[in-house]
Design a protein around this motif. Structure first.
Motif, PDB file in Angstrom:
ATOM      1  N   MET A 133       0.255  18.977   4.660  1.00 45.66           N
ATOM      2  CA  MET A 133      -0.620  17.788   4.710  1.00 45.66           C
ATOM      3  C   MET A 133       0.045  16.546   4.118  1.00 45.66           C
ATOM      4  N   LYS A 174       7.917   3.085   9.824  1.00 45.01           N
ATOM      5  CA  LYS A 174       8.045   4.497  10.204  1.00 45.01           C
ATOM      6  C   LYS A 174       8.997   4.568  11.388  1.00 45.01           C
ATOM      7  N   ARG A 183      -4.270   5.523  -3.518  1.00 44.49           N
ATOM      8  CA  ARG A 183      -4.114   6.970  -3.398  1.00 44.49           C
ATOM      9  C   ARG A 183      -2.763   7.409  -3.948  1.00 44.49           C
ATOM     10  N   ARG A 241       0.846  -1.205   0.000  1.00 40.60           N
ATOM     11  CA  ARG A 241       0.000   0.000   0.000  1.00 40.60           C
ATOM     12  C   ARG A 241       0.874   1.245   0.000  1.00 40.60           C
ATOM     13  N   GLY A 269       0.685  13.501   6.247  1.00 40.89           N
ATOM     14  CA  GLY A 269      -0.406  12.654   6.717  1.00 40.89           C
ATOM     15  C   GLY A 269      -1.193  13.308   7.840  1.00 40.89           C
ATOM     16  N   GLU A 305      11.811  12.478 -11.343  1.00 44.53           N
ATOM     17  CA  GLU A 305      10.587  11.990 -10.681  1.00 44.53           C
ATOM     18  C   GLU A 305      10.108  10.690 -11.347  1.00 44.53           C
ATOM     19  N   SER A 363      -3.979   8.882  12.751  1.00 49.08           N
ATOM     20  CA  SER A 363      -3.294   8.070  11.741  1.00 49.08           C
ATOM     21  C   SER A 363      -3.719   6.609  11.880  1.00 49.08           C
ATOM     22  N   LEU A 364      -4.244   6.058  10.793  1.00 48.87           N
ATOM     23  CA  LEU A 364      -4.747   4.664  10.830  1.00 48.87           C
ATOM     24  C   LEU A 364      -3.598   3.652  10.925  1.00 48.87           C
ATOM     25  N   HIS A 365      -2.484   3.971  10.271  1.00 48.95           N
ATOM     26  CA  HIS A 365      -1.448   2.946  10.071  1.00 48.95           C
ATOM     27  C   HIS A 365      -0.199   3.141  10.926  1.00 48.95           C
ATOM     28  N   ASN A 388       4.026  11.280  11.889  1.00 49.45           N
ATOM     29  CA  ASN A 388       3.564  12.309  10.945  1.00 49.45           C
ATOM     30  C   ASN A 388       3.786  13.705  11.535  1.00 49.45           C
ATOM     31  N   GLN A 434       1.705   3.650  -3.369  1.00 49.32           N
ATOM     32  CA  GLN A 434       1.141   5.006  -3.324  1.00 49.32           C
ATOM     33  C   GLN A 434       2.248   6.056  -3.408  1.00 49.32           C
ATOM     34  N   HIS A 435       3.404   5.724  -2.872  1.00 50.57           N
ATOM     35  CA  HIS A 435       4.563   6.614  -2.987  1.00 50.57           C
ATOM     36  C   HIS A 435       4.961   6.718  -4.467  1.00 50.57           C
ATOM     37  N   GLU A 470      16.443  14.479  -4.590  1.00 51.19           N
ATOM     38  CA  GLU A 470      15.457  15.410  -4.029  1.00 51.19           C
ATOM     39  C   GLU A 470      16.133  16.700  -3.559  1.00 51.19           C
ATOM     40  N   SER A 525      -1.930  13.939  -1.777  1.00 55.11           N
ATOM     41  CA  SER A 525      -2.970  14.974  -1.964  1.00 55.11           C
ATOM     42  C   SER A 525      -2.421  16.247  -2.611  1.00 55.11           C
ATOM     43  N   GLU A 570       4.939  10.011  -7.151  1.00 54.87           N
ATOM     44  CA  GLU A 570       6.072  10.485  -7.964  1.00 54.87           C
ATOM     45  C   GLU A 570       5.621  10.704  -9.410  1.00 54.87           C
ATOM     46  N   ASN A 580      10.527  13.516   4.932  1.00 59.62           N
ATOM     47  CA  ASN A 580       9.908  12.188   5.103  1.00 59.62           C
ATOM     48  C   ASN A 580      10.838  11.089   4.590  1.00 59.62           C
TER      49      ASN A 580
HETATM   50  N1  3HC Z   1      -2.070  12.219   0.475  1.00 63.02           N
HETATM   51  C1  3HC Z   1      -2.871  11.172   0.206  1.00 63.02           C
HETATM   52  N2  3HC Z   1      -3.204  10.225   1.128  1.00 63.02           N
HETATM   53  C2  3HC Z   1      -2.658  10.361   2.355  1.00 63.02           C
HETATM   54  C3  3HC Z   1      -1.782  11.404   2.701  1.00 63.02           C
HETATM   55  C4  3HC Z   1      -1.498  12.362   1.686  1.00 63.02           C
HETATM   56  N3  3HC Z   1      -0.724  13.400   1.924  1.00 63.02           N
HETATM   57  N4  3HC Z   1      -1.418  11.238   3.995  1.00 63.02           N
HETATM   58  C5  3HC Z   1      -2.050  10.137   4.434  1.00 63.02           C
HETATM   59  N5  3HC Z   1      -2.793   9.623   3.454  1.00 63.02           N
HETATM   60  C6  3HC Z   1      -3.680   8.465   3.555  1.00 63.02           C
HETATM   61  C7  3HC Z   1      -2.922   7.190   3.798  1.00 63.02           C
HETATM   62  O1  3HC Z   1      -2.504   6.613   2.577  1.00 63.02           O
HETATM   63  C8  3HC Z   1      -3.993   6.360   4.495  1.00 63.02           C
HETATM   64  O2  3HC Z   1      -4.946   5.954   3.532  1.00 63.02           O
HETATM   65  P1  3HC Z   1      -5.001   4.443   2.968  1.00 63.02           P
HETATM   66  O3  3HC Z   1      -5.236   3.543   4.155  1.00 63.02           O
HETATM   67  O4  3HC Z   1      -6.107   4.457   1.983  1.00 63.02           O
HETATM   68  O5  3HC Z   1      -3.639   4.208   2.325  1.00 63.02           O
HETATM   69  C9  3HC Z   1      -4.725   7.392   5.344  1.00 63.02           C
HETATM   70  O6  3HC Z   1      -4.495   8.658   4.713  1.00 63.02           O
HETATM   71  C10 3HC Z   1      -4.275   7.414   6.795  1.00 63.02           C
HETATM   72  O7  3HC Z   1      -2.986   7.994   6.881  1.00 63.02           O
HETATM   73  P2  3HC Z   1      -1.854   7.284   7.769  1.00 63.02           P
HETATM   74  O8  3HC Z   1      -1.008   8.333   8.394  1.00 63.02           O
HETATM   75  O9  3HC Z   1      -2.455   6.261   8.670  1.00 63.02           O
HETATM   76  O10 3HC Z   1      -1.075   6.534   6.618  1.00 63.02           O
HETATM   77  P3  3HC Z   1       0.485   6.190   6.549  1.00 63.02           P
HETATM   78  O11 3HC Z   1       0.950   5.566   7.829  1.00 63.02           O
HETATM   79  O12 3HC Z   1       0.663   5.459   5.286  1.00 63.02           O
HETATM   80  O13 3HC Z   1       1.227   7.621   6.476  1.00 63.02           O
HETATM   81  C11 3HC Z   1       2.354   8.821   4.720  1.00 63.02           C
HETATM   82  C12 3HC Z   1       1.000   8.456   5.348  1.00 63.02           C
HETATM   83  C13 3HC Z   1       3.139   9.680   5.736  1.00 63.02           C
HETATM   84  C14 3HC Z   1       2.114   9.598   3.441  1.00 63.02           C
HETATM   85  C15 3HC Z   1       3.120   7.516   4.461  1.00 63.02           C
HETATM   86  O14 3HC Z   1       2.299   6.696   3.656  1.00 63.02           O
HETATM   87  C16 3HC Z   1       4.447   7.730   3.753  1.00 63.02           C
HETATM   88  O15 3HC Z   1       5.426   8.099   4.379  1.00 63.02           O
HETATM   89  N6  3HC Z   1       4.459   7.463   2.449  1.00 63.02           N
HETATM   90  C17 3HC Z   1       5.740   7.547   1.700  1.00 63.02           C
HETATM   91  C18 3HC Z   1       6.048   8.977   1.318  1.00 63.02           C
HETATM   92  C19 3HC Z   1       5.086   9.474   0.260  1.00 63.02           C
HETATM   93  O16 3HC Z   1       4.236   8.803  -0.213  1.00 63.02           O
HETATM   94  N7  3HC Z   1       5.249  10.723  -0.110  1.00 63.02           N
HETATM   95  C20 3HC Z   1       4.359  11.293  -1.106  1.00 63.02           C
HETATM   96  C21 3HC Z   1       5.024  12.385  -1.799  1.00 63.02           C
HETATM   97  S1  3HC Z   1       6.216  11.790  -2.964  1.00 63.02           S
HETATM   98  C22 3HC Z   1       6.740  13.228  -3.569  1.00 63.02           C
HETATM   99  O17 3HC Z   1       6.461  14.247  -3.034  1.00 63.02           O
HETATM  100  C23 3HC Z   1       7.572  13.214  -4.761  1.00 63.02           C
HETATM  101  C24 3HC Z   1       8.514  14.370  -4.757  1.00 63.02           C
HETATM  102  O18 3HC Z   1       9.602  14.022  -5.568  1.00 63.02           O
HETATM  103  C25 3HC Z   1       7.875  15.584  -5.331  1.00 63.02           C
END
Ligand code: 3HC
Length: 309
Positions: free
Chosen positions: A198, A219, A108, A38, A201, A77, A207-209, A223, A42-43, A160, A111, A47, A137
């Protein structure tokens, strides 16, 4: 394909306890595997979708140098998405399955990429704030327990920092430019500040996870802790270039040394991650269209690879 175990497996638990990386062939709880699929997929989606708001500005970059830098960043990216999809595939999920989950809204992506990039200053704000937040992060994720994910982060973090620097340079130049340029930079900061916060997270309490993520050392910081780290660093960067953080309640707590901020609009956050943000529909429509248009490239690459296997 990893071997999953239902009961807590001594080998897995001992490795996590020692702080060793879990590798693809190690026995692991099915829940751990699904949690990683998951998060990593989603990460990766983030990207790739994140290439869209910036891609819209390639033909409108204000100079050849700016265009070259933006092209290099967007190409990076795409590479980050590739590393992360590959890391997710080591857990037994296929690329097409992940793409289908993205395109049907089952999975997802961050956002922050559902907001429009309205001016050239937005490209600066995205590099400075969005990549800046991603670095905070991702530096933590270099210590995540799953080996392929941690190793992908090492390479991604190096790139980055270039992304963040080029964005900050754009904002610094515009903030020191004509009054119109300065206003444009401040307007971009005003619109990208909250969506960038945001990215870390929801608040820890919601936070669910996170609980499982800490138990399995996916982690290493929460967050809210990572968000605070980003705020403390970025407020000072804004001061250096003479831009104002768009938060009337922002204040430095002399005791803790941290900046205190207004509460974020988590209703907006949930609306956006549930598909009702300003650009959600356009982002997925674009992804579906170009994925379709690019089918011939995948077929040709597969045919070519097949020739040599
Ligand atoms: N956007 C979308 N969904 C989000 C979110 C966000 N900013 N923050 C949280 N969520 C979602 C989670 O996915 C989860 O939903 P799901 O069960 O359907 O997956 C729900 O909200 C509950 O959030 P949690 O805190 O419980 O979820 P996590 O423990 O997964 O923490 C996270 C969220 C901190 C985003 C973690 O997933 C994480 O560290 N992910 C890896 C980093 C990442 O994905 N970064 C995204 C940006 S990448 C980027 O910016 C590219 C750069 O080069 C520009």
């Amino acid at each position: 394909m990893p071997t999953t175990t239902s009961a807590p497996d001594d080998f897995f638990t001992a490795k996590i306890k020692r702080g060793d990386n879990i590798e693809p062939r190690d026995p692991m709880p099915e829940e751990y595997r699904r949690h990683l699929i998951r998060q990593i997929s989603q990460h990766a989606h983030s990207e790739i979708i994140g290439m869209q708001p910036e891609g819209n500005w390639i033909t409108r970059a204000p100079s050849l140098r700016a265009k070259m830098i933006l092209l290099a960043k967007i190409q990076d990216e795409g590479g980050h998405g590739l590393y992360l999809y590959s890391a997710a595939e080591t857990l037994g999920v296929g690329r097409e399955e992940m793409i289908e989950q993205l395109q049907t809204g089952k999975a997802r992506y961050s956002s922050v990429f559902n907001y429009p990039a309205l001016t050239w200053a937005d490209i600066g704000a995205i590099g400075w704030l969005v990549d800046g937040a991603a670095i905070v992060n991702q530096v933590m994720l270099q210590r995540t327990s799953y080996g392929p994910y941690a190793r992908a982060m090492v390479r991604i973090c190096k790139e980055e920092s270039f992304h963040q620097r080029q964005g900050y340079e754009i904002m610094a130049k515009m903030a020191a430019g004509t009054p119109e340029q300065r206003d444009m930079a401040q307007d971009a900061l005003n619109r990208w500040w909250a969506p960038a916060l945001m990215m870390f997270g929801p608040p820890d309490a919601e936070s669910l996870h996170s609980k499982k993520a800490f138990l399995w050392k996916i982690k290493r910081e929460s967050n809210d802790a990572l968000r605070q780290k980003f705020i403390d660093k970025t407020v000072q960067q804004a001061e250096v270039i003479g831009l104002k953080i768009p938060d009337p309640e922002l204040r430095l707590n002399a005791e803790t040394g941290h900046y205190e901020t207004s509460p974020l609009n988590w209703e907006e956050f949930h609306r956006v991650i549930d598909g009702y943000g300003p650009c959600n529909r356009q982002r997925l429509e674009h992804h579906r269209r170009v994925h379709e248009e690019g089918a011939w490239v995948r077929e040709a690459a597969a045919a070519y690879a097949g020739k040599f296997n």
